[in-house]
Write a protein that holds these residues in place. Structure first.
Motif, PDB file in Angstrom:
ATOM      1  N   ASN A 200       2.234  16.889   3.479  1.00 57.16           N
ATOM      2  CA  ASN A 200       2.971  16.860   2.224  1.00 57.16           C
ATOM      3  C   ASN A 200       2.250  15.922   1.269  1.00 57.16           C
ATOM      4  OD1 ASN A 200       4.990  15.781   0.241  1.00 57.16           O
ATOM      5  ND2 ASN A 200       6.280  17.302   1.248  1.00 57.16           N
ATOM      6  N   HIS A 201       1.987  16.386   0.064  1.00 54.01           N
ATOM      7  CA  HIS A 201       1.196  15.609  -0.888  1.00 54.01           C
ATOM      8  C   HIS A 201       2.039  14.897  -1.936  1.00 54.01           C
ATOM      9  CE1 HIS A 201      -2.747  18.024  -0.051  1.00 54.01           C
ATOM     10  NE2 HIS A 201      -2.327  17.310   0.968  1.00 54.01           N
ATOM     11  N   ALA A 202       3.322  14.737  -1.658  1.00 49.42           N
ATOM     12  CA  ALA A 202       4.155  14.004  -2.607  1.00 49.42           C
ATOM     13  C   ALA A 202       3.589  12.605  -2.822  1.00 49.42           C
ATOM     14  CB  ALA A 202       5.591  13.918  -2.087  1.00 49.42           C
ATOM     15  N   ARG A 203       3.495  12.207  -4.075  1.00 46.71           N
ATOM     16  CA  ARG A 203       2.977  10.896  -4.478  1.00 46.71           C
ATOM     17  C   ARG A 203       1.511  10.691  -4.060  1.00 46.71           C
ATOM     18  NH1 ARG A 203       6.397  11.303  -7.824  1.00 46.71           N
ATOM     19  NH2 ARG A 203       7.821   9.652  -8.398  1.00 46.71           N
TER      20      ARG A 203
ATOM     21  N   ALA B  30       0.868  -1.183   0.000  1.00 43.62           N
ATOM     22  CA  ALA B  30       0.000   0.000   0.000  1.00 43.62           C
ATOM     23  C   ALA B  30       0.901   1.229   0.000  1.00 43.62           C
ATOM     24  CB  ALA B  30      -0.924  -0.008   1.211  1.00 43.62           C
ATOM     25  N   CYS B  31       1.536   1.488  -1.122  1.00 42.49           N
ATOM     26  CA  CYS B  31       2.528   2.557  -1.209  1.00 42.49           C
ATOM     27  C   CYS B  31       2.677   2.973  -2.667  1.00 42.49           C
ATOM     28  CB  CYS B  31       3.863   2.081  -0.642  1.00 42.49           C
ATOM     29  SG  CYS B  31       4.526   0.598  -1.433  1.00 42.49           S
ATOM     30  N   PRO B  32       3.396   4.065  -2.938  1.00 39.09           N
ATOM     31  CA  PRO B  32       3.603   4.482  -4.330  1.00 39.09           C
ATOM     32  C   PRO B  32       4.252   3.382  -5.163  1.00 39.09           C
ATOM     33  CG  PRO B  32       4.239   6.238  -2.837  1.00 39.09           C
ATOM     34  CD  PRO B  32       3.973   5.026  -1.987  1.00 39.09           C
TER      35      PRO B  32
ATOM     36  N   GLY C  57      -7.580  -0.924  -0.770  1.00 39.05           N
ATOM     37  CA  GLY C  57      -7.023  -1.668   0.359  1.00 39.05           C
ATOM     38  C   GLY C  57      -7.987  -2.718   0.876  1.00 39.05           C
ATOM     39  N   ILE C  58      -9.279  -2.363   0.911  1.00 44.29           N
ATOM     40  CA  ILE C  58     -10.296  -3.332   1.343  1.00 44.29           C
ATOM     41  C   ILE C  58     -10.362  -4.499   0.366  1.00 44.29           C
ATOM     42  CG2 ILE C  58     -12.773  -3.656   1.728  1.00 44.29           C
ATOM     43  CD1 ILE C  58     -12.892  -0.766   2.714  1.00 44.29           C
TER      44      ILE C  58
ATOM     45  N   SER D 140      -3.468   1.144  -3.531  1.00 44.40           N
ATOM     46  CA  SER D 140      -3.048   2.531  -3.321  1.00 44.40           C
ATOM     47  C   SER D 140      -3.775   3.380  -4.356  1.00 44.40           C
ATOM     48  CB  SER D 140      -1.530   2.691  -3.471  1.00 44.40           C
ATOM     49  OG  SER D 140      -1.128   3.990  -3.063  1.00 44.40           O
ATOM     50  N   ASN D 141      -3.481   4.680  -4.385  1.00 42.24           N
ATOM     51  CA  ASN D 141      -4.164   5.551  -5.344  1.00 42.24           C
ATOM     52  C   ASN D 141      -3.848   5.189  -6.793  1.00 42.24           C
ATOM     53  OD1 ASN D 141      -1.502   6.485  -5.385  1.00 42.24           O
ATOM     54  ND2 ASN D 141      -1.977   8.396  -4.333  1.00 42.24           N
TER      55      ASN D 141
END
Length: 228
Positions: free
Chosen positions: A148-151, A24-26, A196-197, A180-181
């Motif tokens: 901070n909105h990085a990634r 769950a990450c970039p 994630g769900i 993730s997004n």
């Protein structure tokens, strides 16, 4: 590992052996954390492009959470705090470049803890400011935090959609899942959470909103999209 398990380390070199892993990450972080990924994963993980790839230092990468209503101009303040999701000002900087200031009004967008049942007119100012215009200063006594909105925002692009659709080719492979997004078609908060769900359900967790028909429709739609 020889027995098929994955050994996951934390920042203190503690580890746990597991059957399955959800990232769950970039996308680029996955490649660094999991160097054993294959060539197909390499292509997919290298494809997504984020907003900060294009403007890494702009004010929209940095957020200030506060309760200072004066950041909204007085003629519009009362109405915006009661009803507006966002307040945007477009102004010129000293070098004549354009500055786009955005105030997210979370008093309207999101019910805060302890105030969710208050009448809208009685809720305190709950603002998140990005790139305030020249001369606008947030009262430091009313600042609640920064972000901070990085990634945080993958671009809406054909390449990103192609990467998202291609995930179905590798989701669950060798017990590895991705959420993730960047794994969703819209990168918005609700779909990012839902991704994630979806992955948690794939590894054995119960779906938490079984009685909510509309929510479950979204769950099935995104599960199909992600190929889980």
């Amino acid at each position: 590992m020889p027995n098929g398990k994955k050994r996951v380390y934390d920042e203190f070199d503690n580890h746990v052996d597991v059957d399955r892993v959800i990232f769950a990450c970039p996308s680029n972080a996955v490649g660094n954390i999991y160097p054993q990924h294959g060539k197909l994963e390499e292509v997919i993980l290298n494809t997504p492009v984020y907003a900060d790839d294009h403007h890494p230092s702009s004010g929209h990468m940095h957020a200030v959470m506060h309760s200072d209503p004066k950041m909204i101009e007085e003629p519009f303040r009362e109405e915006c705090l009661k009803r507006a999701s966002n307040y945007v000002e477009v102004t010129r900087n000293d070098d004549e470049s354009i500055n786009i200031e955005n105030q997210y009004n979370f008093g309207v967008q999101t019910p805060g803890l302890g105030i969710y049942d208050m009448p809208l007119k009685d809720k305190p100012a709950m603002l998140i400011s990005h790139s305030p215009g020249k001369g606008k200063i947030i009262d430091p006594e009313l600042v609640r935090g920064t972000g901070n909105h990085a990634r945080a925002h993958p671009l809406y692009s054909g390449w990103n959609v192609a990467a998202q659709l291609s995930l179905r080719l590798v989701q669950g492979k060798n017990g590895i899942y991705y959420c993730s997004n960047w794994t969703t078609p819209g990168n918005c908060h609700d779909m990012s959470l839902l991704s994630g769900i979806v992955c948690a359900h794939a590894v054995g967790a119960k779906y938490p909103f079984e009685k909510n028909v509309e929510a479950k429709k979204d769950f099935f739609r995104l599960r199909d999209w992600m190929g889980v």
